[in-house]
Design an enzyme around this catalytic site. Sequence first.
Site, mmCIF file in Angstrom:
data_model
loop_
_atom_site.group_PDB
_atom_site.id
_atom_site.type_symbol
_atom_site.label_atom_id
_atom_site.label_comp_id
_atom_site.label_asym_id
_atom_site.label_seq_id
_atom_site.Cartn_x
_atom_site.Cartn_y
_atom_site.Cartn_z
ATOM 1 C CG ASN A 99 -3.440 61.574 49.627
ATOM 2 O OD1 ASN A 99 -3.954 62.666 49.886
ATOM 3 N ND2 ASN A 99 -2.187 61.449 49.230
ATOM 4 C CB CYS A 130 -1.093 66.812 50.267
ATOM 5 S SG CYS A 130 -1.276 65.558 48.988
ATOM 6 C CG HIS A 151 -1.351 64.715 53.730
ATOM 7 N ND1 HIS A 151 -2.625 64.957 53.306
ATOM 8 C CD2 HIS A 151 -0.730 64.070 52.710
ATOM 9 C CE1 HIS A 151 -2.774 64.494 52.076
ATOM 10 N NE2 HIS A 151 -1.636 63.952 51.701
HETATM 11 N N1 ACO Z 1 -1.355 46.284 44.590
HETATM 12 C C1 ACO Z 1 -0.436 45.314 44.545
HETATM 13 N N2 ACO Z 1 0.857 45.532 44.259
HETATM 14 C C2 ACO Z 1 1.239 46.797 44.024
HETATM 15 C C3 ACO Z 1 0.324 47.862 44.070
HETATM 16 C C4 ACO Z 1 -1.028 47.568 44.354
HETATM 17 N N3 ACO Z 1 -1.974 48.500 44.416
HETATM 18 N N4 ACO Z 1 0.986 48.996 43.788
HETATM 19 C C5 ACO Z 1 2.267 48.680 43.615
HETATM 20 N N5 ACO Z 1 2.412 47.355 43.736
HETATM 21 C C6 ACO Z 1 3.647 46.562 43.621
HETATM 22 C C7 ACO Z 1 4.695 47.267 42.810
HETATM 23 O O1 ACO Z 1 4.496 47.051 41.443
HETATM 24 C C8 ACO Z 1 5.961 46.620 43.331
HETATM 25 O O2 ACO Z 1 6.113 45.382 42.705
HETATM 26 P P1 ACO Z 1 7.559 44.918 42.151
HETATM 27 O O3 ACO Z 1 8.422 44.841 43.382
HETATM 28 O O4 ACO Z 1 7.247 43.606 41.531
HETATM 29 O O5 ACO Z 1 7.971 45.994 41.198
HETATM 30 C C9 ACO Z 1 5.642 46.334 44.804
HETATM 31 O O6 ACO Z 1 4.211 46.385 44.917
HETATM 32 C C10 ACO Z 1 6.271 47.313 45.770
HETATM 33 O O7 ACO Z 1 6.028 48.622 45.288
HETATM 34 P P2 ACO Z 1 6.623 49.877 46.070
HETATM 35 O O8 ACO Z 1 6.333 51.108 45.294
HETATM 36 O O9 ACO Z 1 8.006 49.620 46.480
HETATM 37 O O10 ACO Z 1 5.719 49.844 47.392
HETATM 38 P P3 ACO Z 1 5.853 50.760 48.655
HETATM 39 O O11 ACO Z 1 6.011 49.926 49.837
HETATM 40 O O12 ACO Z 1 6.815 51.909 48.468
HETATM 41 O O13 ACO Z 1 4.388 51.390 48.747
HETATM 42 C C11 ACO Z 1 3.229 53.448 48.215
HETATM 43 C C12 ACO Z 1 3.903 52.170 47.677
HETATM 44 C C13 ACO Z 1 2.052 53.033 49.085
HETATM 45 C C14 ACO Z 1 2.754 54.279 47.042
HETATM 46 C C15 ACO Z 1 4.225 54.251 49.071
HETATM 47 O O14 ACO Z 1 5.447 54.402 48.379
HETATM 48 C C16 ACO Z 1 3.714 55.630 49.447
HETATM 49 O O15 ACO Z 1 2.777 55.758 50.220
HETATM 50 N N6 ACO Z 1 4.351 56.686 48.950
HETATM 51 C C17 ACO Z 1 3.974 58.048 49.297
HETATM 52 C C18 ACO Z 1 2.742 58.520 48.607
HETATM 53 C C19 ACO Z 1 2.332 59.870 49.209
HETATM 54 O O16 ACO Z 1 2.470 60.114 50.379
HETATM 55 N N7 ACO Z 1 1.863 60.772 48.468
HETATM 56 C C20 ACO Z 1 1.539 62.052 49.138
HETATM 57 C C21 ACO Z 1 1.438 63.101 48.273
HETATM 58 S S1 ACO Z 1 0.041 62.913 47.223
HETATM 59 C C22 ACO Z 1 -0.253 64.480 46.557
HETATM 60 O O17 ACO Z 1 0.434 65.407 46.796
HETATM 61 C C23 ACO Z 1 -1.412 64.585 45.626
#
Ligand code: ACO
Length: 341
Positions: A298, A124, A268
């Site tokens: 993204n 990214c 980003h």
């Molecule tokens: N729909 C429903 N539930 C989901 C989904 C979904 N799509 N995805 C995950 N869950 C569930 C998980 O299984 C978890 O359930 P559990 O508690 O029963 O295990 C729950 O939701 C919470 O999951 P978390 O991972 O804790 O959710 P979080 O609030 O951290 O959000 C997210 C996840 C959106 C991925 C966040 O962590 C994030 O944005 N991270 C950064 C990603 C990023 O910025 N990437 C940039 C670089 S990308 C690159 O370089 C190519």
Amino acid sequence: MTESGTSTPPLPHAVRIAGTGSYLPERIMTNQDLERLVETSDEWITSRTGIRERRIAREDEFTSHMASEAARAALAQAGITGSDIDLIIVATITPDTLTPATACYVQQQIGALKAVAFDVSAACSGFLYAMELARHSVGAGAFRNALIIGAEKLSAFVDWSDRNTCVLFGDGAGAAVLVPSTNGGGRILSSQLGTDGAQAELLNIPGGGSACPVGALGAAGTAEKSATLTMQGREVFKHAVNAMRKAAAEGIAAAGLTIQDIDLLIPHQANLRIIDAIVERLDFSREDVFINLDKYGNTSAAAVAIALDEAHREGRIQRGDRILLVAFGAGLTWASAVIEW
Ligand code: ACO
């Protein structure tokens, strides 16, 4: 996070952006469409990320095709053609082929036959890495101009059965033309790049490279060795906030400015909650932040490039404005750039 990074040595010539362009595939995939693919909901995706829909490229539409469309728009705005271009750098983690570089296909497609062309892989942060390489190349006088492009077909590298990742990403491309700055016009004031390879496992595509060739994956691959994107979301989130805040603060200081001097922040476009956390830590005005992740998700290296072009075309950037670009991605990598338009 280890300390690594660059600050900006003075260059013989200042460099400015002469044109921007972007391209998004026609097909829209909404959160409701994803509800039919994996166990998720529009409510979950919107509240956790801010994303409402993303664009998905056609099967026969590759990263180079999107890159070339964005490039044509940027060239037209700069008032030059492909044959005028000396240097092409494509930032991508989803190249058409492992070799040659996607930039070589772009060179052919836009008729930039005398250009030197290569790719950078910094996820990214890639567009800002490309911008810094191009700024030095043009600013030192080694090339008369440069075309930089961030382009991704992430839909080809996403596991569409994994709700943790498939809801986050989209396809698209953005481009900019860099030229020497003359007559006191705009210029890139500063740039900061950083990398922390110790965190490489947090976000990667483990299969398909020399460590795990496609032939060794088997028909479906395994969870550990798939040729699709894997991510430890929570860890990435924390690093993203810290690294982008730091890169932004250092970029502003290197430009000799304060946060109050910045007219528009283009971060980003990964997650609205990450953007809100950075804006809060920088004590910046939320109205002066450009956001389009609700429409595109993204798009990795393309995200900042597309946002820059949209902000420019929508009139959010005026001559003399100071723009702060900041990005973060797999590597881990991070980057910022401060531009006086
Ligand atoms: N729909 C429903 N539930 C989901 C989904 C979904 N799509 N995805 C995950 N869950 C569930 C998980 O299984 C978890 O359930 P559990 O508690 O029963 O295990 C729950 O939701 C919470 O999951 P978390 O991972 O804790 O959710 P979080 O609030 O951290 O959000 C997210 C996840 C959106 C991925 C966040 O962590 C994030 O944005 N991270 C950064 C990603 C990023 O910025 N990437 C940039 C670089 S990308 C690159 O370089 C190519």
